[in-house]
Scaffold this active site. Structure first.
Site, PDB file in Angstrom:
ATOM      1  N   GLU A 198       4.078   5.799 -13.888  1.00 24.11           N
ATOM      2  CA  GLU A 198       3.081   6.921 -14.475  1.00 24.11           C
ATOM      3  C   GLU A 198       3.849   8.277 -14.380  1.00 24.11           C
ATOM      4  OE1 GLU A 198      -0.392   6.855 -11.768  1.00 24.11           O
ATOM      5  OE2 GLU A 198      -0.904   4.894 -12.912  1.00 24.11           O
ATOM      6  N   GLU A 225      -0.285  -2.605 -14.702  1.00 25.39           N
ATOM      7  CA  GLU A 225      -0.934  -2.029 -13.705  1.00 25.39           C
ATOM      8  C   GLU A 225      -2.516  -1.809 -13.966  1.00 25.39           C
ATOM      9  OE1 GLU A 225       0.477   1.063 -11.038  1.00 25.39           O
ATOM     10  OE2 GLU A 225      -1.690   1.504 -10.702  1.00 25.39           O
TER      11      GLU A 225
END
Length: 365
Positions: A113, A211
């Site tokens: 991220e 994810e």
């Protein structure tokens, strides 16, 4: 399976593989050690590989060692330009150490991220131009000089910023590299259609959802999972990975970050194991759609969403889900073969998947 390189938010404490006192650096990584992982992570991965030799491992850092960053900490900050080379060698050391333990690392991404910098657990900002430079000029050359064939997935964040992987893969060197296998996506923002857009632009690269966690904020996990996994598969998804694999009865451990995330499996302090909704929704695909399968076209009937596949052994699979509150009857046809099936209407429920009647797997030849 996605394995954090060092601590994530689902960790007992914050650590990397080369932690040093504040103000000290180790550009040659002489203090590098995976001793933390050798206690229980590596033995569990080794056992998993024995149970499933086809298991693929992806490794991702939530943060490199703090001394590589302008924050001087695992929390916050961005990578110092002077540390691009040590950062690349950090991956080399990790891959070599895991290989020595009998665990090949199939894929890596440079940063979990990269567009989100958490305030209470490891993370790091890395914009697309920086990832391009670090990957092209440091990581790929380090892999080549050390004969590392691990594949690289760029980005590793949500569908709502397809401009990021577009920027990275628009670099001609990276676009032509056989080590760059594709794009890693998360499912917390945007829609899976972003993967088709990038697949059309970069057809030689894959798209992988690496994810998405279930959690207490999801009003109906069954509905959310069936719809998302189906649409990921219908938008060129080559993988769908849940986060995280196992937690305790308090949805931990976690060192900051998510205290409301749901695992596939809950392991209580007594050692008792229970299987959550996510285990069954994911398993409804993975039990039947085998490694190496190809997705094939399937249409939607009224209220029915579906995904269809052909397996390497020649068998065919269609997963169908009734997304309405009334019973739906639909037909499945392959060539001259067909059958008709009815699915009960959608209703909210927390019972385990084996008791749901609103979904159907058909596997045949």
């Amino acid at each position: 399976m996605r394995n954090p390189m060092g601590a994530s938010d689902l960790a007992r404490f914050h650590y990397s593989y080369d932690d040093l006192p504040a103000g000290q650096t180790d550009p040659n990584l002489t203090n590098f050690s995976i001793a933390h992982d050798q206690v229980d992570i590596i033995p569990l991965v080794q056992q998993a590989r024995q149970l499933n030799p086809q298991l693929k491992i992806m490794a991702t850092p939530w943060s490199p060692p703090g001394w590589m960053k302008d924050s001087g900490s695992l929390i916050g900050g961005s990578l110092l330009p002077s540390m691009y080379s040590p950062f690349a060698n950090y991956f080399v050391k990790y891959i070599q150490a895991y290989q020595a333990a009998g665990i090949p690392i199939d894929y890596i991404s440079l940063q979990n991220e990269p567009l989100f910098v958490p305030g209470d657990y490891p993370g790091m900002s890395m914009d697309a131009p920086t990832q391009t430079v670090v990957l092209r000029d440091f990581v790929l050359p380090a892999f080549a000089s050390n004969n590392i064939n691990t594949g690289v997935l760029v980005y590793d964040h949500n569908w709502d910023r397809p401009d990021y992987p577009d920027t990275v893969l628009s670099d001609s060197t990276l676009a032509s590299s056989t080590r760059i296998k594709g794009i890693a996506w998360h499912g917390y923002g945007g829609t899976p259609g972003a993967m088709t857009t990038l697949q059309n632009k970069f057809p030689s690269k894959g798209n992988y959802q690496t994810e998405h966690s279930g959690g207490t904020w999801v009003s109906d996990q069954v509905k959310a999972d069936f719809e998302e996994i189906t649409h990921v598969m219908r938008n060129f998804g080559k993988a769908y990975v849940k986060w995280g694999l196992a937690l305790d009865q308090n949805r931990g451990p976690h060192a900051g970050g998510c205290g409301t995330c749901s695992p596939l499996v809950t392991v209580s302090s007594s050692g008792a194991v229970s299987y959550n909704i996510d285990y069954y929704t994911l398993g409804h695909f993975s039990k039947f759609v085998l490694a190496g399968a190809n997705r094939v076209y399937s249409g939607n009937a009224s209220g029915i969403v579906s995904a269809a596949f052909t397996n390497p052994d020649g068998s065919k699979v269609v997963v169908a889900y009734n997304d309405t509150r009334t019973s739906r009857t639909f037909q499945v046809q392959w060539g001259t073969q067909s059958f008709t099936y009815s699915l009960a209407g959608f209703c909210r429920s927390n019972v385990h998947m084996e008791r749901h009647s609103k979904r159907r797997i058909y596997r045949g030849r």
